[in-house]
Design a protein around this motif. Structure first.
Motif, mmCIF file in Angstrom:
data_model
loop_
_atom_site.group_PDB
_atom_site.id
_atom_site.type_symbol
_atom_site.label_atom_id
_atom_site.label_comp_id
_atom_site.label_asym_id
_atom_site.label_seq_id
_atom_site.Cartn_x
_atom_site.Cartn_y
_atom_site.Cartn_z
ATOM 1 N N SER A 154 38.651 30.377 36.434
ATOM 2 C CA SER A 154 39.911 30.287 36.247
ATOM 3 C C SER A 154 41.174 31.067 35.205
ATOM 4 O O SER A 154 41.997 30.961 34.956
ATOM 5 C CB SER A 154 40.014 28.641 34.514
ATOM 6 N N LEU A 155 40.434 32.672 34.755
ATOM 7 C CA LEU A 155 40.535 33.483 34.314
ATOM 8 C C LEU A 155 41.621 34.606 35.171
ATOM 9 O O LEU A 155 41.687 34.555 36.259
ATOM 10 C CB LEU A 155 39.816 34.356 33.548
ATOM 11 N N PRO A 156 42.780 35.222 34.662
ATOM 12 C CA PRO A 156 43.735 35.673 35.770
ATOM 13 C C PRO A 156 42.824 37.290 36.349
ATOM 14 O O PRO A 156 42.034 37.066 35.749
ATOM 15 C CB PRO A 156 44.512 35.981 34.475
ATOM 16 N N TYR A 157 43.611 37.590 37.152
ATOM 17 C CA TYR A 157 43.516 38.925 38.097
ATOM 18 C C TYR A 157 43.553 39.802 36.673
ATOM 19 O O TYR A 157 44.729 39.698 36.346
ATOM 20 C CB TYR A 157 43.169 39.409 39.063
ATOM 21 N N PRO A 158 42.292 41.347 36.638
ATOM 22 C CA PRO A 158 41.215 41.366 37.181
ATOM 23 C C PRO A 158 40.295 40.841 36.244
ATOM 24 O O PRO A 158 39.498 40.650 36.423
ATOM 25 C CB PRO A 158 41.539 42.627 37.096
ATOM 26 N N VAL A 159 40.824 40.051 34.639
ATOM 27 C CA VAL A 159 39.680 40.135 33.351
ATOM 28 C C VAL A 159 38.701 39.175 34.678
ATOM 29 O O VAL A 159 37.421 39.822 34.231
ATOM 30 C CB VAL A 159 40.395 39.853 32.709
ATOM 31 N N GLY A 160 39.198 38.141 35.329
ATOM 32 C CA GLY A 160 38.769 37.262 36.328
ATOM 33 C C GLY A 160 37.862 37.443 36.662
ATOM 34 O O GLY A 160 36.125 36.730 37.239
ATOM 35 N N ASN A 161 37.733 38.410 38.006
ATOM 36 C CA ASN A 161 36.794 39.097 38.820
ATOM 37 C C ASN A 161 36.484 40.211 38.473
ATOM 38 O O ASN A 161 34.749 39.959 38.646
ATOM 39 C CB ASN A 161 37.915 40.064 39.583
ATOM 40 N N GLN A 162 36.240 40.862 36.978
ATOM 41 C CA GLN A 162 35.501 42.250 36.612
ATOM 42 C C GLN A 162 34.610 40.945 35.527
ATOM 43 O O GLN A 162 33.238 40.890 35.702
ATOM 44 C CB GLN A 162 35.775 42.304 35.439
ATOM 45 N N LEU A 163 34.684 39.770 34.789
ATOM 46 C CA LEU A 163 33.587 39.302 34.277
ATOM 47 C C LEU A 163 32.622 38.390 35.695
ATOM 48 O O LEU A 163 31.664 38.167 35.260
ATOM 49 C CB LEU A 163 34.506 38.077 33.911
ATOM 50 N N GLY A 164 33.287 37.575 36.627
ATOM 51 C CA GLY A 164 32.533 37.433 37.612
ATOM 52 C C GLY A 164 31.509 38.397 38.683
ATOM 53 O O GLY A 164 30.468 37.801 38.761
ATOM 54 N N ASP A 165 32.402 39.618 38.389
ATOM 55 C CA ASP A 165 30.636 40.570 38.452
ATOM 56 C C ASP A 165 29.826 40.323 37.960
ATOM 57 O O ASP A 165 28.895 40.575 38.651
ATOM 58 C CB ASP A 165 31.784 41.544 39.414
ATOM 59 N N ASN A 166 30.149 40.465 37.034
ATOM 60 C CA ASN A 166 29.066 41.507 35.493
ATOM 61 C C ASN A 166 28.097 39.715 35.901
ATOM 62 O O ASN A 166 26.929 39.264 35.040
ATOM 63 C CB ASN A 166 29.464 41.176 35.108
ATOM 64 N N LEU A 167 28.327 38.853 35.852
ATOM 65 C CA LEU A 167 27.696 37.296 36.040
ATOM 66 C C LEU A 167 26.958 37.420 36.920
ATOM 67 O O LEU A 167 25.333 36.109 36.765
ATOM 68 C CB LEU A 167 28.683 36.099 35.217
ATOM 69 N N VAL A 168 27.360 37.408 38.159
ATOM 70 C CA VAL A 168 26.750 37.180 39.208
ATOM 71 C C VAL A 168 25.367 37.608 39.152
ATOM 72 O O VAL A 168 24.456 38.498 39.574
ATOM 73 C CB VAL A 168 27.710 37.328 40.452
ATOM 74 N N GLU A 169 25.723 39.681 38.888
ATOM 75 C CA GLU A 169 25.023 40.280 38.491
ATOM 76 C C GLU A 169 23.077 39.826 37.113
ATOM 77 O O GLU A 169 22.504 40.130 38.082
ATOM 78 C CB GLU A 169 25.572 41.870 38.264
ATOM 79 N N GLN A 170 23.805 38.976 36.764
ATOM 80 C CA GLN A 170 23.258 38.205 35.161
ATOM 81 C C GLN A 170 22.129 37.481 36.357
ATOM 82 O O GLN A 170 21.078 36.997 36.454
ATOM 83 C CB GLN A 170 23.927 38.200 34.229
#
Length: 292
Positions: A154-170
């Protein structure tokens, strides 16, 4: 008789599901879906011919999973993997009743984090070809990671995308390294008790309250602490408080009075005496020597 295919989920259950259509980062790691289930009252799913790897991490409560040849009890702090093509059913463990048909448990619960993996690429090479069940240290961490991933969307780009990439890697790391633990069940429960105490070190915990979290009697709780920590429950709690205070002294500018209270010592003189006995330094001396 053919294997059934159906589901029964009560209105009390809550589910969070994330798939590749919602988050492109999942596709990169060939994670088809992930989610969290807070099962209440009744929850049953049967599948005849699934085409994905399924991992169920039990965070709290108890469930079960069965195949045509065997049934497993899914305890808190466990993970079960079911390969593609394996007919299976799983659900929440029903409440027990006594001879008078009175419910013994206060609530029927089963909290799980789950991940569905593609049967292609790296997972086809690394995942087992049969159902496997083990204890794990990752269940609750995976649940929290998936919850954070859902919120990040629900966060705006690019913060949401960057967090999403890191969390999926986790998530990928937690699935790959499921970390089965060889710790005895009694020690795992003991660790959880003191993990809970660390969340409220300012609270004046009694041994009775700590034992109730295990749960066991006070004498047995004393024996467990002596067995695994070589000291009493209160001595272990004091050690946790001193370690917490030391971190605050070295890493923050908080007033020592504030650190005393946060560590469970409203009386600064009592705190100073305890801390010096533990570290051989007063709180002020410790801060001066180890300030970051």
């Amino acid at each position: 008789m053919s294997w059934p295919e159906y589901y029964e989920i009560s209105d009390q259950c809550r589910t969070t599901t994330i798939d590749q259509g919602q988050l492109m980062a999942l596709e990169k790691h060939q994670i088809v879906q992930c989610g969290v289930n807070y099962a209440r009252q009744s929850f049953t799913v049967y599948r005849r011919n699934p085409n994905m790897h399924m991992l169920l991490f039990t965070c709290c409560g108890e469930g079960w999973l069965e195949t045509p040849v065997r049934k497993w009890t899914l305890e808190s702090g466990s993970v079960i993997h079911v390969p593609p093509g394996s007919a299976n059913g799983f659900g929440i463990t029903p409440k027990e009743h006594d001879a008078d048909n009175e419910t013994l448990d206060t609530e029927n619960t089963w909290d799980i984090a789950w991940v569905m993996l593609s049967d292609n690429g790296e997972w086809a090479k690394t995942m087992p070809n049969e159902v496997t069940y083990s204890k794990t240290q990752c269940a609750d961490m995976l649940r929290k990671t998936i919850d954070c991933l859902h919120q990040s969307m629900s966060l705006p780009y690019p913060v949401g995308n960057q967090l999403g990439d890191n969390l999926v890697e986790q998530i990928r790391l937690l699935v790959t390294n499921r970390l089965p633990t060889s710790m005895p069940i009694s020690l795992q429960r003991l660790e959880k008790v003191f993990d809970r105490a660390k969340e409220q070190l300012h609270r004046q915990w009694s041994v009775a309250e700590l034992a109730a979290l295990h749960p066991c009697s006070e004498p047995h709780f004393h024996r467990l602490c002596q067995q695994y920590y070589c000291h009493s429950p209160i001595a272990h709690l004091t050690r946790l408080r001193m370690e917490y205070a030391a971190r605050l002294l070295s890493a923050t500018e908080w007033p020592i009075q504030h650190i005393c209270e946060s560590s469970g010592y409203p009386n600064p003189a009592n705190f100073s005496t305890r801390f010096k006995k533990w570290s051989s330094l007063t709180p002020r001396e410790f801060r001066q020597r180890f300030k970051y």
